[in-house]
Design an enzyme around this catalytic site. Structure first.
Site, PDB file in Angstrom:
ATOM      1  N   ARG A  48      97.340 116.665  -8.955  1.00  0.00           N
ATOM      2  CA  ARG A  48      96.715 116.817  -7.636  1.00  0.00           C
ATOM      3  C   ARG A  48      97.729 117.260  -6.566  1.00  0.00           C
ATOM      4  NH1 ARG A  48      91.607 114.193  -8.279  1.00  0.00           N
ATOM      5  NH2 ARG A  48      91.094 115.273  -6.383  1.00  0.00           N
ATOM      6  N   ARG A  52      94.799 118.273  -0.798  1.00  0.00           N
ATOM      7  CA  ARG A  52      94.891 116.872  -0.374  1.00  0.00           C
ATOM      8  C   ARG A  52      95.931 116.567   0.683  1.00  0.00           C
ATOM      9  NH1 ARG A  52      93.619 112.577  -4.885  1.00  0.00           N
ATOM     10  NH2 ARG A  52      91.639 112.322  -3.846  1.00  0.00           N
ATOM     11  N   ARG A  61      91.248 125.673   3.857  1.00  0.00           N
ATOM     12  CA  ARG A  61      89.957 125.197   3.337  1.00  0.00           C
ATOM     13  C   ARG A  61      88.923 124.974   4.436  1.00  0.00           C
ATOM     14  NH1 ARG A  61      88.476 121.494  -0.231  1.00  0.00           N
ATOM     15  NH2 ARG A  61      86.592 121.680   0.993  1.00  0.00           N
ATOM     16  N   ASP A  97      88.259 122.358 -10.269  1.00  0.00           N
ATOM     17  CA  ASP A  97      87.864 120.959 -10.408  1.00  0.00           C
ATOM     18  C   ASP A  97      87.214 120.767 -11.765  1.00  0.00           C
ATOM     19  OD1 ASP A  97      87.667 118.363  -8.651  1.00  0.00           O
ATOM     20  OD2 ASP A  97      85.843 118.458  -9.852  1.00  0.00           O
ATOM     21  N   TYR A 172      80.326 111.072 -15.001  1.00  0.00           N
ATOM     22  CA  TYR A 172      79.712 111.614 -13.764  1.00  0.00           C
ATOM     23  C   TYR A 172      78.266 112.038 -14.008  1.00  0.00           C
ATOM     24  CZ  TYR A 172      84.188 111.639 -11.329  1.00  0.00           C
ATOM     25  OH  TYR A 172      85.355 111.261 -10.721  1.00  0.00           O
TER      26      TYR A 172
HETATM   27  O1  CP3 Z   1      96.640 119.904  -7.759  1.00  0.00           O
HETATM   28  C1  CP3 Z   1      95.538 119.739  -8.323  1.00  0.00           C
HETATM   29  O2  CP3 Z   1      95.462 118.960  -9.287  1.00  0.00           O
HETATM   30  C2  CP3 Z   1      94.377 120.506  -7.837  1.00  0.00           C
HETATM   31  C3  CP3 Z   1      93.301 120.792  -8.794  1.00  0.00           C
HETATM   32  C4  CP3 Z   1      92.390 119.619  -9.093  1.00  0.00           C
HETATM   33  C5  CP3 Z   1      91.342 119.149  -8.263  1.00  0.00           C
HETATM   34  N1  CP3 Z   1      90.643 118.204  -8.947  1.00  0.00           N
HETATM   35  C6  CP3 Z   1      91.030 119.625  -6.915  1.00  0.00           C
HETATM   36  C7  CP3 Z   1      90.278 118.718  -6.003  1.00  0.00           C
HETATM   37  C8  CP3 Z   1      92.362 118.886 -10.266  1.00  0.00           C
HETATM   38  C9  CP3 Z   1      93.308 118.947 -11.457  1.00  0.00           C
HETATM   39  C10 CP3 Z   1      91.244 118.003 -10.165  1.00  0.00           C
HETATM   40  C11 CP3 Z   1      90.858 117.128 -11.265  1.00  0.00           C
HETATM   41  C12 CP3 Z   1      89.835 116.122 -11.059  1.00  0.00           C
HETATM   42  N2  CP3 Z   1      88.684 116.211 -10.314  1.00  0.00           N
HETATM   43  C13 CP3 Z   1      89.827 114.880 -11.734  1.00  0.00           C
HETATM   44  C14 CP3 Z   1      90.881 114.439 -12.705  1.00  0.00           C
HETATM   45  C15 CP3 Z   1      92.141 114.055 -11.986  1.00  0.00           C
HETATM   46  C16 CP3 Z   1      92.182 112.667 -11.466  1.00  0.00           C
HETATM   47  O3  CP3 Z   1      92.468 112.511 -10.254  1.00  0.00           O
HETATM   48  O4  CP3 Z   1      91.988 111.725 -12.224  1.00  0.00           O
HETATM   49  C17 CP3 Z   1      88.690 114.191 -11.318  1.00  0.00           C
HETATM   50  C18 CP3 Z   1      88.290 112.806 -11.756  1.00  0.00           C
HETATM   51  C19 CP3 Z   1      87.966 115.038 -10.433  1.00  0.00           C
HETATM   52  C20 CP3 Z   1      86.679 114.773  -9.730  1.00  0.00           C
HETATM   53  C21 CP3 Z   1      86.920 114.762  -8.274  1.00  0.00           C
HETATM   54  N3  CP3 Z   1      86.968 115.904  -7.480  1.00  0.00           N
HETATM   55  C22 CP3 Z   1      87.259 113.670  -7.439  1.00  0.00           C
HETATM   56  C23 CP3 Z   1      87.312 112.228  -7.897  1.00  0.00           C
HETATM   57  C24 CP3 Z   1      87.511 114.172  -6.171  1.00  0.00           C
HETATM   58  C25 CP3 Z   1      88.028 113.405  -4.956  1.00  0.00           C
HETATM   59  C26 CP3 Z   1      87.062 113.151  -3.885  1.00  0.00           C
HETATM   60  C27 CP3 Z   1      87.850 112.844  -2.612  1.00  0.00           C
HETATM   61  O5  CP3 Z   1      87.717 113.613  -1.661  1.00  0.00           O
HETATM   62  O6  CP3 Z   1      88.632 111.880  -2.616  1.00  0.00           O
HETATM   63  C28 CP3 Z   1      87.326 115.567  -6.215  1.00  0.00           C
HETATM   64  C29 CP3 Z   1      87.504 116.513  -5.109  1.00  0.00           C
HETATM   65  C30 CP3 Z   1      88.722 117.338  -5.188  1.00  0.00           C
HETATM   66  N4  CP3 Z   1      89.133 118.022  -6.288  1.00  0.00           N
HETATM   67  C31 CP3 Z   1      89.633 117.601  -4.136  1.00  0.00           C
HETATM   68  C32 CP3 Z   1      90.598 118.475  -4.635  1.00  0.00           C
HETATM   69  C33 CP3 Z   1      91.739 119.079  -3.890  1.00  0.00           C
HETATM   70  C34 CP3 Z   1      89.502 117.037  -2.724  1.00  0.00           C
HETATM   71  C35 CP3 Z   1      88.439 117.806  -2.037  1.00  0.00           C
HETATM   72  C36 CP3 Z   1      88.811 118.290  -0.659  1.00  0.00           C
HETATM   73  O7  CP3 Z   1      89.991 118.490  -0.355  1.00  0.00           O
HETATM   74  O8  CP3 Z   1      87.858 118.527   0.105  1.00  0.00           O
END
Ligand code: CP3
Length: 367
Positions: A48, A52, A61, A97, A172
């Site tokens: 991640r 973020r 974004r 994602d 999910y």
């Molecule tokens: O650097 C990176 O890893 C970016 C790519 C990436 C994202 N999601 C972007 C994202 C990766 C590898 C993921 C994987 C992902 N997505 C997982 C496995 C990794 C882990 O943390 O265990 C899971 C479970 C997800 C599902 C998911 N998507 C979640 C739980 C969330 C978080 C919700 C939140 O806002 O806290 C997301 C959203 C997400 N995916 C964001 C990013 C950058 C945040 C969204 C935003 O910035 O608006």
């Protein structure tokens, strides 16, 4: 096919495609460590790392929903590169994602800010399964295009592709969103084993197809995120999840790119997760790497495992804890360790603390 990807040699399923541009990263510290070859320093990247915590991420974004941003190749390229530029990490992770392939086959899924993926109609019956049709490369042209752009720009820095593992995706889909206890998921797993097996098998095929697209476009390694599988006991993992995850690893084995397997709270599953077919097992912060090395057994690399929360402590403490991780990794021998956090970067983390950590790991592990 777009202009940017037209010159990548077409891949077949018969043999490993070697896009010329992936070769540029061949001698990177990251790929050398994956192959257990001597490294100039322990490679480091962060799960991640893209998005973020970075102000430049929030800026680009602005006003664009998460899943839409994954479909814009230029934006994906920029967000993927941001942490590489800023932190000097040894690998990039593709900005996407785990639910992108589900969206691409028509599942009504949205990522709600600060919540995560939300599924409009959960999958609960055999009839519902029909909605999980196979993923074709043409469903995700933006992934191929973005990776083509990225591999050009990254040069010698490897790009890690990724996907969600069948269990985590199923959680999910069955719950309809994030869940603490996974009760509906487990109720299906225990109570309707045939439906469960069919569900995770379909997800294995979708995940395999998604990883293949990324590898054929030029990703140098892949990581399978089974983030929530730590909620299972080893026997249930072996019986109900491992066959589907193993199918995913088998399906990409012939490409010869390193395959990383990661989950949270998986101390009791580390051996099985290695056996599922990974070359490198990701470890969270609960198990020291020397103990993990025993559980995983010889021949596999390890990735991890600094507690992300340590980054909120003073620099001296971060360095002491990082040194402990490097020290525990010596159990592996001279190579085969990729430094990472035990889970993802947290949204409110100080990006400068991450940059300092990269510099420290490089310096403290220099050989
Ligand atoms: O650097 C990176 O890893 C970016 C790519 C990436 C994202 N999601 C972007 C994202 C990766 C590898 C993921 C994987 C992902 N997505 C997982 C496995 C990794 C882990 O943390 O265990 C899971 C479970 C997800 C599902 C998911 N998507 C979640 C739980 C969330 C978080 C919700 C939140 O806002 O806290 C997301 C959203 C997400 N995916 C964001 C990013 C950058 C945040 C969204 C935003 O910035 O608006």
């Amino acid at each position: 096919m777009s202009e940017t990807t037209a010159d990548i040699p077409a891949a077949t399923h018969d043999g490993p495609p070697t896009p010329a541009r992936r070769g540029a990263a061949h001698d990177s510290a990251f790929l050398r460590a994956c192959r257990h070859e001597p490294v100039p320093h322990t490679p480091v990247w962060f799960m991640r790392q893209a998005g973020r915590s970075l102000p430049e991420y929030h800026k680009v974004r602005e006003g664009i929903p998460m899943l839409e941003s994954c479909m814009r190749p230029e934006l994906v390229k920029e967000i993927t590169l941001q942490p590489v530029r800023r932190h000097q990490v040894d690998a990039a992770i593709f900005f996407s994602d785990i639910v992108v392939p589900l969206k691409a086959i028509g599942i009504d899924v949205e990522i709600q800010p600060k919540v995560g993926p939300v599924i409009a109609d959960p999958i609960r019956t055999f009839e519902d399964l029909k909605r999980l049709r196979p993923l074709e490369p043409d469903d995700v042209p933006y992934v191929t295009e973005a990776i083509g752009l990225l591999v050009d720009e990254l040069g010698g820095t490897p790009l890690i592709g990724f996907a969600g593992a069948p269990y985590t995706l199923a959680s999910y889909l069955v719950e309809g969103g994030p869940s603490k206890n996974h009760e509906n998921t487990k109720a299906m797993m225990y109570g309707q084993p045939e439906l469960w097996a069919a569900l995770v098998d379909r997800l294995a095929d979708i995940t395999s197809a998604f990883l293949k697209v990324q590898i054929e476009a030029g990703a140098s390694a892949v990581q399978l995120f089974d983030s929530w599988v730590g909620s299972l006991a080893p026997d249930d993992y072996r019986r109900s999840v491992m066959p589907a995850s193993a199918k995913v690893f088998d399906s990409v084995a012939h490409y010869g790119v390193p395959r990383i397997h990661f989950g949270v709270g998986t101390g009791e599953l580390l051996g099985l997760m290695g056996q599922a077919g990974a070359d490198i097992v990701g470890v969270d912060w609960r198990v020291p790497l020397n103990v993990a090395a025993e559980r995983v057994g010889p021949g596999k690399g390890l990735q991890g495992n600094l507690d992300p929360a340590v980054l909120f402590a003073p620099t001296k403490v971060v360095e002491t804890k990082a040194r402990e991780v490097l020290h525990a990794a010596q159990a592996l021998g001279t190579s085969g360790h990729i430094f990472n956090l035990g889970h993802g970067v947290l949204p409110n983390m100080d990006p400068d603390a991450l940059s300092r950590l990269v510099a420290f790991v490089h310096e403290a592990s220099a050989r």
